[in-house]
Motif scaffolding. Structure first.
Motif, PDB file in Angstrom:
ATOM      1  N   LEU A 148      75.018  34.196  93.256  1.00  0.00           N
ATOM      2  CA  LEU A 148      74.886  33.097  92.298  1.00  0.00           C
ATOM      3  C   LEU A 148      73.633  33.254  91.447  1.00  0.00           C
ATOM      4  CD1 LEU A 148      75.955  29.985  94.412  1.00  0.00           C
ATOM      5  CD2 LEU A 148      77.248  31.125  92.590  1.00  0.00           C
ATOM      6  N   ARG A 149      72.617  33.908  91.998  1.00  0.00           N
ATOM      7  CA  ARG A 149      71.407  34.157  91.215  1.00  0.00           C
ATOM      8  C   ARG A 149      71.668  35.261  90.178  1.00  0.00           C
ATOM      9  NH1 ARG A 149      68.107  34.082  95.056  1.00  0.00           N
ATOM     10  NH2 ARG A 149      67.191  32.045  94.650  1.00  0.00           N
ATOM     11  N   LEU A 150      72.431  36.281  90.566  1.00  0.00           N
ATOM     12  CA  LEU A 150      72.739  37.372  89.644  1.00  0.00           C
ATOM     13  C   LEU A 150      73.774  36.956  88.600  1.00  0.00           C
ATOM     14  CD1 LEU A 150      72.967  40.441  92.073  1.00  0.00           C
ATOM     15  CD2 LEU A 150      71.188  39.989  90.388  1.00  0.00           C
ATOM     16  N   PHE A 151      74.748  36.132  89.008  1.00  0.00           N
ATOM     17  CA  PHE A 151      75.835  35.714  88.124  1.00  0.00           C
ATOM     18  C   PHE A 151      75.946  34.187  88.173  1.00  0.00           C
ATOM     19  CE2 PHE A 151      76.732  40.003  89.428  1.00  0.00           C
ATOM     20  CZ  PHE A 151      77.175  40.624  88.269  1.00  0.00           C
ATOM     21  N   PRO A 152      75.107  33.475  87.426  1.00  0.00           N
ATOM     22  CA  PRO A 152      75.087  32.007  87.503  1.00  0.00           C
ATOM     23  C   PRO A 152      76.430  31.384  87.145  1.00  0.00           C
ATOM     24  CG  PRO A 152      73.182  32.853  86.305  1.00  0.00           C
ATOM     25  CD  PRO A 152      74.120  34.004  86.485  1.00  0.00           C
ATOM     26  N   VAL A 153      76.808  30.374  87.895  1.00  0.00           N
ATOM     27  CA  VAL A 153      77.997  29.578  87.630  1.00  0.00           C
ATOM     28  C   VAL A 153      77.560  28.290  86.961  1.00  0.00           C
ATOM     29  CG1 VAL A 153      79.921  28.316  88.700  1.00  0.00           C
ATOM     30  CG2 VAL A 153      79.260  30.578  89.564  1.00  0.00           C
ATOM     31  N   ARG A 154      78.338  27.825  85.991  1.00  0.00           N
ATOM     32  CA  ARG A 154      77.990  26.623  85.236  1.00  0.00           C
ATOM     33  C   ARG A 154      77.693  25.453  86.161  1.00  0.00           C
ATOM     34  NH1 ARG A 154      81.428  22.804  82.687  1.00  0.00           N
ATOM     35  NH2 ARG A 154      83.215  24.039  83.300  1.00  0.00           N
ATOM     36  N   SER A 155      76.579  24.758  85.901  1.00  0.00           N
ATOM     37  CA  SER A 155      76.121  23.575  86.637  1.00  0.00           C
ATOM     38  C   SER A 155      75.521  23.905  87.997  1.00  0.00           C
ATOM     39  CB  SER A 155      77.266  22.560  86.838  1.00  0.00           C
ATOM     40  OG  SER A 155      77.838  22.207  85.608  1.00  0.00           O
ATOM     41  N   ILE A 156      75.381  25.200  88.330  1.00  0.00           N
ATOM     42  CA  ILE A 156      74.804  25.564  89.626  1.00  0.00           C
ATOM     43  C   ILE A 156      73.567  26.431  89.402  1.00  0.00           C
ATOM     44  CG2 ILE A 156      75.153  26.765  91.817  1.00  0.00           C
ATOM     45  CD1 ILE A 156      78.106  26.179  91.600  1.00  0.00           C
ATOM     46  N   GLU A 208      73.337  15.671  93.424  1.00  0.00           N
ATOM     47  CA  GLU A 208      74.688  16.064  93.008  1.00  0.00           C
ATOM     48  C   GLU A 208      75.336  16.933  94.085  1.00  0.00           C
ATOM     49  OE1 GLU A 208      77.589  15.510  90.782  1.00  0.00           O
ATOM     50  OE2 GLU A 208      75.984  15.625  89.296  1.00  0.00           O
ATOM     51  N   LEU A 209      76.647  16.737  94.283  1.00  0.00           N
ATOM     52  CA  LEU A 209      77.426  17.552  95.215  1.00  0.00           C
ATOM     53  C   LEU A 209      78.396  18.408  94.413  1.00  0.00           C
ATOM     54  CD1 LEU A 209      78.064  18.135  98.225  1.00  0.00           C
ATOM     55  CD2 LEU A 209      79.822  16.353  98.082  1.00  0.00           C
ATOM     56  N   VAL A 210      78.385  19.723  94.675  1.00  0.00           N
ATOM     57  CA  VAL A 210      79.245  20.656  93.948  1.00  0.00           C
ATOM     58  C   VAL A 210      80.093  21.429  94.955  1.00  0.00           C
ATOM     59  CG1 VAL A 210      79.337  22.573  92.308  1.00  0.00           C
ATOM     60  CG2 VAL A 210      77.458  20.918  92.189  1.00  0.00           C
ATOM     61  N   PHE A 211      81.376  21.527  94.682  1.00  0.00           N
ATOM     62  CA  PHE A 211      82.268  22.351  95.500  1.00  0.00           C
ATOM     63  C   PHE A 211      82.582  23.640  94.736  1.00  0.00           C
ATOM     64  CE2 PHE A 211      82.785  18.362  97.623  1.00  0.00           C
ATOM     65  CZ  PHE A 211      83.094  18.695  98.937  1.00  0.00           C
ATOM     66  N   LEU A 212      82.386  24.784  95.396  1.00  0.00           N
ATOM     67  CA  LEU A 212      82.600  26.082  94.768  1.00  0.00           C
ATOM     68  C   LEU A 212      83.784  26.775  95.424  1.00  0.00           C
ATOM     69  CD1 LEU A 212      81.643  28.262  92.770  1.00  0.00           C
ATOM     70  CD2 LEU A 212      80.153  29.144  94.596  1.00  0.00           C
ATOM     71  N   ILE A 213      84.846  26.980  94.645  1.00  0.00           N
ATOM     72  CA  ILE A 213      86.054  27.670  95.111  1.00  0.00           C
ATOM     73  C   ILE A 213      85.916  29.154  94.786  1.00  0.00           C
ATOM     74  CG2 ILE A 213      88.543  27.906  94.780  1.00  0.00           C
ATOM     75  CD1 ILE A 213      88.548  24.936  93.939  1.00  0.00           C
ATOM     76  N   ILE A 214      86.072  30.011  95.799  1.00  0.00           N
ATOM     77  CA  ILE A 214      85.935  31.451  95.590  1.00  0.00           C
ATOM     78  C   ILE A 214      87.253  32.145  95.910  1.00  0.00           C
ATOM     79  CG2 ILE A 214      84.710  33.547  96.255  1.00  0.00           C
ATOM     80  CD1 ILE A 214      82.316  31.882  96.976  1.00  0.00           C
TER      81      ILE A 214
END
Length: 335
Positions: free
Chosen positions: A23-31, A68-74
């Protein structure tokens, strides 16, 4: 030929340290990784209101510092899937419905105020990913370049994101000193069937230990080896260890004893059966993505009757070469 991501690699993607690094190398929107307070895994088996089922490769919840709570689907892909934007739309729809019906009220959410849902596709194939990343991009008839150029900018319809996801191509993560990329390393390790073979393939990991840029990946690899790879080889009773230096030293000093134990206990036969079962299921999964149930069900019955490794590999090559479903069934039924 790209080596499909198997079950052990999917478990690697469920590693907390690896997820943070990616996630640090490839940021996801809002995270933003720096804003993550806590994180954990959620149930990957989503059940819809009409008992329609959706099994995810991985599902994480991320508690951010601002509450904020975020759910990440992989989802993991070894080849492009032209329906991925709709698959992700389906997954977020089922999950969103579940969260609206049973909101985490202790965090301030209600049936009309829900946690954020984000999607991430981890891709390992060689072909370029030319699939839409947003369902909005798939809406409407395609236009020629001339038609697009003729329209003024203000006349072009706005494409607001309706359900989008982030694409992470593992081949983009280069290893130190021109040694290839992360995908190559993972594939080389996951095909090892004995501790001796794993130790021989660990040279790149020894270089990884000394590379500051990849220091966050080292614990992920250590955990994967001790929690997944070695137990799958029949090595039990290992303590969980995220110190890669210690794990590599253990591989070097104990690999011969482990190999002898495997031979004495007859575990090699079990490993072969495990490989055959895993490879069969992978072929069935790939066929299901390409052909649907009409081919997958009879194919599954034919494949489960095959106990020869080379024969199964041959079927895998046919799938990669793009053989038609009816042709594939005919070839298997002839032998």
């Amino acid at each position: 030929m790209a080596v499909p991501i198997d079950a052990s690699f999917k478990r690697f993607l469920r590693n907390r340290r690896l997820l943070l690094h990616l996630l640090r190398l490839f940021p996801v929107r809002s995270i933003s990784v720096d804003q993550i307070e806590d994180l954990g895994q959620d149930c990957t088996n989503l059940i819809g209101p009409k008992v329609d089922q959706r099994e995810l490769d991985s599902l994480w919840w991320l508690q951010m510092k601002d509450g904020e709570l975020v759910f990440l689907i992989i989802e993991c892909q070894s080849r492009p899937d032209t329906s991925m934007h709709w698959r992700m739309f389906h997954a977020t729809g089922i999950l969103g419905l579940r969260l609206s019906q049973s909101p985490p009220r202790h965090l301030g959410y209600t049936s009309t105020c829900n946690p954020l849902l984000r999607g991430l596709v981890v891709y390992s194939g060689r072909r370029a990913w030319k699939v839409p990343l947003d369902t909005a991009d798939a809406a409407g008839l395609p236009q020629s370049k001339e038609q697009q150029d003729d329209k003024k900018e203000e006349d072009k319809p706005r494409r607001e994101p309706s359900s989008d996801y982030r694409l992470l191509d593992l081949r983009q993560i280069k290893l130190p000193d021109e040694k290839g990329n992360l995908l190559v390393l993972l594939q080389r390790l996951q095909v090892c069937e004995t501790p001796e073979a794993l130790n021989e393939r660990a040279d790149w990991l020894r270089e990884l230990v000394a590379c500051k840029h990849f220091e966050e990946l080292a614990p992920a690899f250590a955990g994967w080896i001790t929690w997944v790879l070695l137990p799958e080889m029949g090595i039990t009773g290992l303590d969980r260890n995220e110190n890669l230096r210690e794990v590599l030293e253990m591989l070097e000093t104990k690999r011969m004893n482990w190999a002898q134990t495997i031979r004495e206990e007859g575990i090699e036969e079990g490993i072969e059966k495990g490989w055959l079962n895993g490879y069969r299921e992978m072929l069935i999964d790939l066929a299901g993505t390409r052909f649907g149930e009409s081919v997958t069900e009879p194919l599954a019955a034919l494949l489960r009757a095959i106990s020869d490794r080379q024969r199964l590999i041959e079927v895998g090559k046919w799938l990669v070469d793009g053989v038609r479903g009816d042709t594939l069934l005919a070839r298997l039924e002839q032998r």
